[in-house]
Enzyme design. Structure first.
Site, PDB file in Angstrom:
ATOM      1  N   HIS A 305      47.057 -16.224  32.641  1.00 13.41           N
ATOM      2  CA  HIS A 305      47.358 -17.184  33.693  1.00 13.41           C
ATOM      3  C   HIS A 305      47.050 -16.542  35.031  1.00 13.41           C
ATOM      4  O   HIS A 305      47.250 -15.334  35.189  1.00 13.41           O
ATOM      5  CB  HIS A 305      48.836 -17.597  33.643  1.00 13.41           C
ATOM      6  CG  HIS A 305      49.109 -18.850  34.386  1.00 13.41           C
ATOM      7  ND1 HIS A 305      49.352 -18.867  35.738  1.00 13.41           N
ATOM      8  CD2 HIS A 305      49.133 -20.141  33.974  1.00 13.41           C
ATOM      9  CE1 HIS A 305      49.524 -20.119  36.119  1.00 13.41           C
ATOM     10  NE2 HIS A 305      49.390 -20.912  35.082  1.00 13.41           N
ATOM     11  N   ASP A 363      50.271 -23.752  27.156  1.00 10.60           N
ATOM     12  CA  ASP A 363      49.328 -24.472  26.290  1.00 10.60           C
ATOM     13  C   ASP A 363      49.233 -23.880  24.898  1.00 10.60           C
ATOM     14  O   ASP A 363      48.706 -24.507  23.983  1.00 10.60           O
ATOM     15  CB  ASP A 363      47.942 -24.500  26.925  1.00 10.60           C
ATOM     16  CG  ASP A 363      47.950 -25.320  28.185  1.00 10.60           C
ATOM     17  OD1 ASP A 363      48.632 -26.349  28.174  1.00 10.60           O
ATOM     18  OD2 ASP A 363      47.312 -24.923  29.168  1.00 10.60           O
TER      19      ASP A 363
HETATM   20  N1  CMC Z   1      41.416 -13.880  26.540  1.00 12.01           N
HETATM   21  C1  CMC Z   1      40.787 -12.691  26.707  1.00 12.01           C
HETATM   22  N2  CMC Z   1      40.654 -12.085  27.905  1.00 12.01           N
HETATM   23  C2  CMC Z   1      41.165 -12.700  28.979  1.00 12.01           C
HETATM   24  C3  CMC Z   1      41.830 -13.949  28.881  1.00 12.01           C
HETATM   25  C4  CMC Z   1      41.949 -14.527  27.597  1.00 12.01           C
HETATM   26  N3  CMC Z   1      42.569 -15.715  27.455  1.00 12.01           N
HETATM   27  N4  CMC Z   1      42.233 -14.335  30.107  1.00 12.01           N
HETATM   28  C5  CMC Z   1      41.831 -13.390  30.958  1.00 12.01           C
HETATM   29  N5  CMC Z   1      41.189 -12.392  30.277  1.00 12.01           N
HETATM   30  C6  CMC Z   1      40.647 -11.146  30.854  1.00 12.01           C
HETATM   31  C7  CMC Z   1      39.363 -11.432  31.612  1.00 12.01           C
HETATM   32  O1  CMC Z   1      38.228 -11.269  30.792  1.00 12.01           O
HETATM   33  C8  CMC Z   1      39.425 -10.403  32.720  1.00 12.01           C
HETATM   34  O2  CMC Z   1      39.025  -9.173  32.195  1.00 12.01           O
HETATM   35  P1  CMC Z   1      38.243  -8.111  33.133  1.00 12.01           P
HETATM   36  O3  CMC Z   1      39.182  -7.764  34.234  1.00 12.01           O
HETATM   37  O4  CMC Z   1      37.962  -6.964  32.204  1.00 12.01           O
HETATM   38  O5  CMC Z   1      37.017  -8.795  33.615  1.00 12.01           O
HETATM   39  C9  CMC Z   1      40.917 -10.311  33.044  1.00 12.01           C
HETATM   40  O6  CMC Z   1      41.595 -10.708  31.839  1.00 12.01           O
HETATM   41  C10 CMC Z   1      41.356 -11.205  34.189  1.00 12.01           C
HETATM   42  O7  CMC Z   1      40.895 -12.522  33.919  1.00 12.01           O
HETATM   43  P2  CMC Z   1      40.414 -13.538  35.023  1.00 12.01           P
HETATM   44  O8  CMC Z   1      39.536 -14.576  34.419  1.00 12.01           O
HETATM   45  O9  CMC Z   1      39.870 -12.782  36.214  1.00 12.01           O
HETATM   46  O10 CMC Z   1      41.802 -14.164  35.445  1.00 12.01           O
HETATM   47  P3  CMC Z   1      42.003 -15.529  36.197  1.00 12.01           P
HETATM   48  O11 CMC Z   1      43.300 -15.427  36.887  1.00 12.01           O
HETATM   49  O12 CMC Z   1      40.806 -15.880  37.006  1.00 12.01           O
HETATM   50  O13 CMC Z   1      42.049 -16.586  34.976  1.00 12.01           O
HETATM   51  C11 CMC Z   1      42.788 -18.050  33.292  1.00 12.01           C
HETATM   52  C12 CMC Z   1      43.194 -17.156  34.497  1.00 12.01           C
HETATM   53  C13 CMC Z   1      43.990 -18.914  32.903  1.00 12.01           C
HETATM   54  C14 CMC Z   1      41.652 -19.002  33.722  1.00 12.01           C
HETATM   55  C15 CMC Z   1      42.341 -17.141  32.122  1.00 12.01           C
HETATM   56  O14 CMC Z   1      43.389 -16.290  31.746  1.00 12.01           O
HETATM   57  C16 CMC Z   1      41.842 -17.950  30.924  1.00 12.01           C
HETATM   58  O15 CMC Z   1      40.672 -18.346  30.903  1.00 12.01           O
HETATM   59  N6  CMC Z   1      42.744 -18.224  29.918  1.00 12.01           N
HETATM   60  C17 CMC Z   1      42.384 -19.049  28.783  1.00 12.01           C
HETATM   61  C18 CMC Z   1      42.485 -20.507  29.191  1.00 12.01           C
HETATM   62  C19 CMC Z   1      43.927 -20.966  29.311  1.00 12.01           C
HETATM   63  O16 CMC Z   1      44.762 -20.730  28.453  1.00 12.01           O
HETATM   64  N7  CMC Z   1      44.200 -21.703  30.428  1.00 12.01           N
HETATM   65  C20 CMC Z   1      45.504 -22.329  30.631  1.00 12.01           C
HETATM   66  C21 CMC Z   1      46.233 -21.834  31.834  1.00 12.01           C
HETATM   67  S1  CMC Z   1      47.938 -22.391  31.831  1.00 12.01           S
HETATM   68  C22 CMC Z   1      47.862 -24.084  32.050  1.00 12.01           C
HETATM   69  C23 CMC Z   1      47.509 -24.484  33.430  1.00 12.01           C
HETATM   70  O17 CMC Z   1      48.265 -24.147  34.362  1.00 12.01           O
HETATM   71  O18 CMC Z   1      46.484 -25.161  33.589  1.00 12.01           O
END
Ligand code: CMC
Length: 429
Positions: A305, A363
């Protein structure tokens, strides 16, 4: 407590006011930065940028805290109900008994949609995704309710808020019924909000339908958990759309479009598809390895998240609700739940997930619960949109009523071609 902060750019020292919230980090007010220095800040994804002041929702992502108007989500989900939460989000206080009665009555008596909406629905392909129908039909409300689109009129704004909260379940149920070829079921005003929605989704005109109160209570709690989440992508979209003076129905349609993406509200649908793809607990390790592989785009859906770097407090309540629903429905062995439990256990112990602070989010469990209740995966994000509507509307209302509100207009770092002259096609190589 400092009231200003200094920033030195080249040989110039600039002074910026520091603003203090009631809780949470301070913010540096850099709104005069461009005027004073000719430079912008750069923050793709707004990871360090507060876009507004708000009194509605507070999240402490490190501690896993979520408050609506100061009340912990756990207390509201356990002791309150969704419509009471709507009142709280919209007006800032929990209602008295009389206020609650009047509010519930008002919402309940706006649940029907204009009958011409039925014909509007007939224009969709039968296999249209219900989120596509929601984006279109909520946007279309502005073509049906002209008497509540003047945002400068407080009464019209109030009517639009009530209409949206009241009609969203009706439209969501219509989107579902249309997709399965069953007749629309009209709302029934002696039922509570969640029961009414269950009935509009699962009743058919040829049979009596009895709402299961345990499922209705669980659904009501799911709505409460999703009601607001401060300045997330879809809420910021609603605020940005609203900042130009667009009518509230159009703004909420924009929020629904944004919510649809798999990184946001679409994650519940994506999480369930992922659990089905994993199939059995012994495949979990393979998928965890894929999620950790930098060269593989696969991510564990329902994990991670932007704000929570701890267990999402909503996920804990959701997990309990999942077990309650499965037990009520007599589902003892759900293969998807087995996969989910195994996945959660492995990921929570894995260094990659620990170091990156990736915990299950709401989720992760909501899909299993909604599936058990009988909703197809394509409806999961629709239910999220239904519940989040009140948050969007409360945030939109707060923005419209804020005297310092301006049209939202981010700037950019231009990295394209410098100025050049047009060349006729005959001279181009
Ligand atoms: N599985 C594997 N690796 C992950 C995941 C995951 N679900 N989420 C983040 N990472 C890794 C990512 O690859 C990155 O690694 P590195 O630093 O080595 O490049 C690190 O963790 C940070 O990730 P980020 O994408 O920079 O983080 P963000 O804050 O931009 O993204 C997120 C947050 C929710 C988009 C992401 O965690 C994700 O894509 N999760 C899966 C989708 C999901 O479950 N979304 C629902 C969010 S809750 C409901 C809502 O509020 O909408």
């Amino acid at each position: 407590m400092s009231t200003s902060s200094k920033l030195t750019i080249d040989d110039k020292t600039l002074d910026f006011p520091v603003k203090h919230g009631s809780i949470g980090p301070d913010v540096y007010d850099i709104s005069k930065l461009y005027a004073q220095s000719g430079a912008f800040t750069y923050d793709p994804g707004f990871t360090s940028t507060a876009s507004c002041e708000s009194k509605i929702t507070y999240i402490d992502g490190d501690e896993g805290v979520l408050l609506y108007r100061g009340y912990p989500i756990e207390q509201l989900a356990e002791h309150g109900d969704f419509l009471e939460t709507c009142y709280l989000l919209l007006y800032g206080e929990l209602p008295s008994a009389a206020q609650k009665h009047a509010f519930v009555d008002n919402v309940t008596h706006h649940t029907m949609v204009h009958d011409q909406m039925n014909r509007f629905f007939l224009g969709f392909r039968r296999d249209a995704h219900p989120m596509a129908i929601m984006v279109a039909s909520v946007g279309a409300l502005s073509a049906f309710y002209h008497d509540s689109t003047d945002i400068s009129d407080e009464t019209q704004r109030m009517i639009a808020q009530i209409r949206m909260i009241a009609k969203m379940p009706t439209l969501a149920a219509m989107a579902y019924k249309y997709s399965i070829g069953q007749p629309f079921v009209y709302p029934k005003n002696d039922l509570d909000y969640a029961s009414n929605f269950l009935r509009m989704c699962f009743a058919v005109p040829c049979e009596e339908y009895k709402v299961n109160p345990i499922l209705a209570r669980a659904l009501d709690r799911i709505f409460t958990l999703h009601a607001d989440h401060e300045q997330n992508a879809s809420t910021s979209t609603v605020r940005l759309a609203g900042s130009s003076g667009a009518n509230p129905f159009a703004c909420i349609a924009a929020g629904i479009a944004c919510l649809w993406g798999p990184a946001h509200g679409g994650a519940n649908e994506a999480a369930l598809k992922m659990l089905s793809e994993i199939g059995t607990p012994d495949n979990v390790a393979k998928y965890v390895a894929k999620a950790k592989d930098k060269n593989d785009p696969f991510r564990l859906m329902g994990f991670g998240h932007r704000v929570y770097k701890n267990y999402d407090p909503r996920a804990r309540i959701m997990q309990k609700t999942t077990h309650e629903v499965l037990s009520e429905l007599g589902i003892k062995d759900d293969p998807l739940l087995d996969v989910a439990i195994e996945l959660e256990q492995i990921a929570l112990k894995d260094d990659y997930f620990i170091e990156k602070k990736l915990y299950p989010n709401i989720d992760f469990y909501s899909g299993i619960t909604l599936k058990a209740m009988g909703f197809p995966t394509s409806m999961f994000t629709v239910l999220f949109a239904l519940a989040r509507t009140v948050g969007w509307i409360a945030q939109w209302k707060e923005m419209i009523e804020d005297p310092s509100q301006k049209i939202g207009r981010p700037r950019q770092l231009y990295v394209g071609s410098p100025k050049r002259d047009y060349m006729p096609v005959s001279q181009r190589s």
